[in-house]
Scaffold this active site. Sequence first.
Site, PDB file in Angstrom:
ATOM      1  N   ARG A   1      -1.157 -14.852   3.793  1.00  0.00           N
ATOM      2  CA  ARG A   1      -1.842 -14.169   4.900  1.00  0.00           C
ATOM      3  C   ARG A   1      -1.094 -14.349   6.216  1.00  0.00           C
ATOM      4  O   ARG A   1      -1.071 -13.460   7.054  1.00  0.00           O
ATOM      5  CB  ARG A   1      -3.280 -14.703   5.045  1.00  0.00           C
TER       6      ARG A   1
ATOM      7  N   LYS B   1       0.839  -1.200   0.000  1.00  0.00           N
ATOM      8  CA  LYS B   1       0.000   0.000   0.000  1.00  0.00           C
ATOM      9  C   LYS B   1       0.876   1.254   0.000  1.00  0.00           C
ATOM     10  O   LYS B   1       2.084   1.183   0.266  1.00  0.00           O
ATOM     11  CB  LYS B   1      -0.914  -0.036   1.226  1.00  0.00           C
TER      12      LYS B   1
ATOM     13  N   ASN C   1      -1.436  -0.287   7.655  1.00  0.00           N
ATOM     14  CA  ASN C   1      -0.858  -1.621   7.872  1.00  0.00           C
ATOM     15  C   ASN C   1      -0.091  -2.162   6.656  1.00  0.00           C
ATOM     16  O   ASN C   1       0.152  -3.356   6.546  1.00  0.00           O
ATOM     17  CB  ASN C   1      -1.914  -2.602   8.394  1.00  0.00           C
TER      18      ASN C   1
ATOM     19  N   GLU D   1      -9.387 -10.541  -7.534  1.00  0.00           N
ATOM     20  CA  GLU D   1      -8.439  -9.429  -7.416  1.00  0.00           C
ATOM     21  C   GLU D   1      -7.369  -9.492  -8.512  1.00  0.00           C
ATOM     22  O   GLU D   1      -6.983  -8.461  -9.063  1.00  0.00           O
ATOM     23  CB  GLU D   1      -7.814  -9.420  -6.017  1.00  0.00           C
TER      24      GLU D   1
ATOM     25  N   THR E   1      -4.810  -8.271  10.721  1.00  0.00           N
ATOM     26  CA  THR E   1      -5.184  -6.972  10.149  1.00  0.00           C
ATOM     27  C   THR E   1      -4.702  -5.805  11.008  1.00  0.00           C
ATOM     28  O   THR E   1      -4.157  -4.834  10.498  1.00  0.00           O
ATOM     29  CB  THR E   1      -6.726  -6.912   9.997  1.00  0.00           C
TER      30      THR E   1
ATOM     31  N   HIS F   1      -1.606  -5.497   1.508  1.00  0.00           N
ATOM     32  CA  HIS F   1      -2.859  -6.211   1.273  1.00  0.00           C
ATOM     33  C   HIS F   1      -2.551  -7.602   0.735  1.00  0.00           C
ATOM     34  O   HIS F   1      -1.634  -7.766  -0.061  1.00  0.00           O
ATOM     35  CB  HIS F   1      -3.721  -5.470   0.236  1.00  0.00           C
TER      36      HIS F   1
ATOM     37  N   TYR G   1     -11.882  -2.727  -2.787  1.00  0.00           N
ATOM     38  CA  TYR G   1     -12.371  -2.966  -1.418  1.00  0.00           C
ATOM     39  C   TYR G   1     -13.898  -3.047  -1.350  1.00  0.00           C
ATOM     40  O   TYR G   1     -14.468  -2.790  -0.291  1.00  0.00           O
ATOM     41  CB  TYR G   1     -11.863  -1.862  -0.484  1.00  0.00           C
TER      42      TYR G   1
ATOM     43  N   ARG H   1       3.262  -7.210   9.134  1.00  0.00           N
ATOM     44  CA  ARG H   1       2.607  -6.137   9.904  1.00  0.00           C
ATOM     45  C   ARG H   1       3.115  -6.095  11.339  1.00  0.00           C
ATOM     46  O   ARG H   1       3.246  -5.016  11.932  1.00  0.00           O
ATOM     47  CB  ARG H   1       1.083  -6.320   9.869  1.00  0.00           C
TER      48      ARG H   1
ATOM     49  N   PHE I   1     -15.147   2.808   8.058  1.00  0.00           N
ATOM     50  CA  PHE I   1     -13.829   3.271   7.625  1.00  0.00           C
ATOM     51  C   PHE I   1     -13.624   3.182   6.109  1.00  0.00           C
ATOM     52  O   PHE I   1     -12.532   3.481   5.621  1.00  0.00           O
ATOM     53  CB  PHE I   1     -12.726   2.498   8.357  1.00  0.00           C
TER      54      PHE I   1
HETATM   55  P1  GDP Z   1      -7.094  -7.358   5.687  1.00  0.00           P
HETATM   56  O1  GDP Z   1      -7.665  -8.380   4.746  1.00  0.00           O
HETATM   57  O2  GDP Z   1      -6.275  -7.970   6.793  1.00  0.00           O
HETATM   58  O3  GDP Z   1      -6.331  -6.271   4.971  1.00  0.00           O
HETATM   59  O4  GDP Z   1      -8.319  -6.663   6.451  1.00  0.00           O
HETATM   60  P2  GDP Z   1      -9.811  -6.275   5.920  1.00  0.00           P
HETATM   61  O5  GDP Z   1     -10.074  -6.869   4.574  1.00  0.00           O
HETATM   62  O6  GDP Z   1     -10.748  -6.602   7.013  1.00  0.00           O
HETATM   63  O7  GDP Z   1      -9.740  -4.686   5.814  1.00  0.00           O
HETATM   64  C1  GDP Z   1      -9.077  -4.080   4.748  1.00  0.00           C
HETATM   65  C2  GDP Z   1      -8.240  -2.947   5.270  1.00  0.00           C
HETATM   66  O8  GDP Z   1      -9.079  -1.987   5.868  1.00  0.00           O
HETATM   67  C3  GDP Z   1      -7.252  -3.340   6.369  1.00  0.00           C
HETATM   68  O9  GDP Z   1      -6.034  -3.852   5.871  1.00  0.00           O
HETATM   69  C4  GDP Z   1      -7.043  -2.016   7.077  1.00  0.00           C
HETATM   70  O10 GDP Z   1      -6.071  -1.203   6.407  1.00  0.00           O
HETATM   71  C5  GDP Z   1      -8.400  -1.341   6.941  1.00  0.00           C
HETATM   72  N1  GDP Z   1      -9.174  -1.548   8.164  1.00  0.00           N
HETATM   73  C6  GDP Z   1      -9.726  -2.696   8.633  1.00  0.00           C
HETATM   74  N2  GDP Z   1     -10.373  -2.495   9.793  1.00  0.00           N
HETATM   75  C7  GDP Z   1     -10.222  -1.163  10.070  1.00  0.00           C
HETATM   76  C8  GDP Z   1     -10.654  -0.331  11.122  1.00  0.00           C
HETATM   77  O11 GDP Z   1     -11.316  -0.761  12.068  1.00  0.00           O
HETATM   78  N3  GDP Z   1     -10.306   0.999  11.047  1.00  0.00           N
HETATM   79  C9  GDP Z   1      -9.563   1.501  10.014  1.00  0.00           C
HETATM   80  N4  GDP Z   1      -9.255   2.805  10.002  1.00  0.00           N
HETATM   81  N5  GDP Z   1      -9.144   0.734   9.004  1.00  0.00           N
HETATM   82  C10 GDP Z   1      -9.461  -0.567   9.026  1.00  0.00           C
HETATM   83 MG    MG Z   2      -9.163  -8.190   3.291  1.00  0.00          MG
END
Ligand code: GDP
Ligand code: MG
Length: 162
Positions: free
Chosen positions: A96, A20, A123, A137, A102, A126, A60, A113, A68
């Site tokens: 992963r 990212k 973080n 994707e 996350t 992705h 996304y 991370r 968010f």
């Molecule tokens: P990932 O698959 O581990 O990347 O997590 P997700 O698919 O659930 O969410 C996508 C991205 O959204 C995450 O990598 C974070 O950058 C962001 N994100 C997820 N949960 C939160 C949250 O509670 N607050 C904020 N600000 N960002 C979030």
């Molecule tokens: Mg995800």
Amino acid sequence: DKCSLSIFFFQLERTFIAIKPDGVQRGLISEIMSRFERKGFKLVAIKITVPSKDFAQKHYHDLKTRAFFDVLCDVFSSGPVIAMVWEGEGVIKYGRKLIGATDPQKSEPGTIRGDLAVVVGRNIIHGSDGPETAKDEINLWFKPEELVNYSSNAEKWLYGVN
Ligand code: GDP
Ligand code: MG
């Protein structure tokens, strides 16, 4: 030939991985790529690009009801992203694991991370979360001809094909 046989026997999968904008700006491109490369996964596609906000929303789309979502898409489209496809046995699930949880506060040390990020909104990386999202994707980010099919010299040592 042996190459296509190995794909048949070991069910080599592909996953979509993106560094990212925060990971790129912090100079972590090679650090992150080396973790996938040294593990034994094979890079089959790569580009650097600044995603539009519209494209970020497509990437996304699963999270569009989350509070968010707008901030997430703003950050994701705020600068260059390194988009990649990595290939290898179990790469979707193990990718992963390399990435970690996350929320970097909950990611184990030793994960990307866990070692390199502090807050969930920054973080740095992705990774596709399953076979279906990996397929979707990869198709969203790359044309089929941008995926390079080749056998790496290391494969017979990684997988034990004689
Ligand atoms: P990932 O698959 O581990 O990347 O997590 P997700 O698919 O659930 O969410 C996508 C991205 O959204 C995450 O990598 C974070 O950058 C962001 N994100 C997820 N949960 C939160 C949250 O509670 N607050 C904020 N600000 N960002 C979030
Ligand atoms: Mg995800």
